[in-house]
Motif scaffolding. Structure first.
Motif, mmCIF file in Angstrom:
data_model
loop_
_atom_site.group_PDB
_atom_site.id
_atom_site.type_symbol
_atom_site.label_atom_id
_atom_site.label_comp_id
_atom_site.label_asym_id
_atom_site.label_seq_id
_atom_site.Cartn_x
_atom_site.Cartn_y
_atom_site.Cartn_z
ATOM 1 N N GLN A 1 0.850 -1.172 0.000
ATOM 2 C CA GLN A 1 0.000 0.000 0.000
ATOM 3 C C GLN A 1 0.896 1.235 0.000
ATOM 4 N N VAL A 2 0.837 1.991 -1.071
ATOM 5 C CA VAL A 2 1.681 3.175 -1.205
ATOM 6 C C VAL A 2 0.867 4.402 -0.821
ATOM 7 N N VAL A 3 1.353 5.138 0.154
ATOM 8 C CA VAL A 3 0.694 6.361 0.607
ATOM 9 C C VAL A 3 1.642 7.507 0.264
ATOM 10 N N ASP A 4 1.472 8.071 -0.945
ATOM 11 C CA ASP A 4 2.436 9.070 -1.421
ATOM 12 C C ASP A 4 1.797 10.202 -2.221
ATOM 13 N N PHE A 5 0.564 10.535 -1.909
ATOM 14 C CA PHE A 5 -0.153 11.614 -2.597
ATOM 15 C C PHE A 5 -0.331 11.330 -4.087
ATOM 16 N N GLY A 6 -0.239 10.070 -4.498
ATOM 17 C CA GLY A 6 -0.428 9.704 -5.893
ATOM 18 C C GLY A 6 0.798 9.878 -6.770
ATOM 19 N N ASP A 7 1.946 10.169 -6.199
ATOM 20 C CA ASP A 7 3.158 10.374 -6.998
ATOM 21 C C ASP A 7 3.543 9.142 -7.796
ATOM 22 N N LEU A 8 3.385 7.966 -7.237
ATOM 23 C CA LEU A 8 3.742 6.742 -7.939
ATOM 24 C C LEU A 8 2.881 6.523 -9.189
ATOM 25 N N ALA A 9 1.634 6.986 -9.142
ATOM 26 C CA ALA A 9 0.712 6.797 -10.253
ATOM 27 C C ALA A 9 0.924 7.798 -11.390
#
Length: 60
Positions: free
Chosen positions: A46-54
C-alpha cells in the motif's frame, strides 16, 4: 523527525517544498488496513504518497 540531507534539520518538514503526510493521515491508512473494510486486501504494498507513484514520467 527529519533527514539532515534534505536540509530540514531546523524546522523539520514544516514548510517543505514537497507534500509530507501528517501522522494522523498515516494512522488513518493503518486504521483502514486493520479494519473489516480491508479484509479483501492481501499480498500487496500500500503506497501512501499523494499519488506520486501513479503519475506518468512521460510528457503528455
Amino acid at each position: 523527525m527529519s533527514r539532515a540531507d534534505l536540509g530540514l534539520t531546523e524546522m523539520g518538514f514544516d514548510g517543505a517544498p514537497f507534500p509530507v503526510h501528517r501522522p494522523e493521515e498515516i494512522a488513518a491508512a493503518v486504521r483502514y488496513l486493520v479494519s473489516d473494510l480491508a479484509r479483501g486486501v492481501n499480498a500487496t504494498a500500500q503506497v501512501v504518497d499523494f499519488g506520486d507513484l501513479a503519475r506518468s514520467a512521460f510528457p503528455a
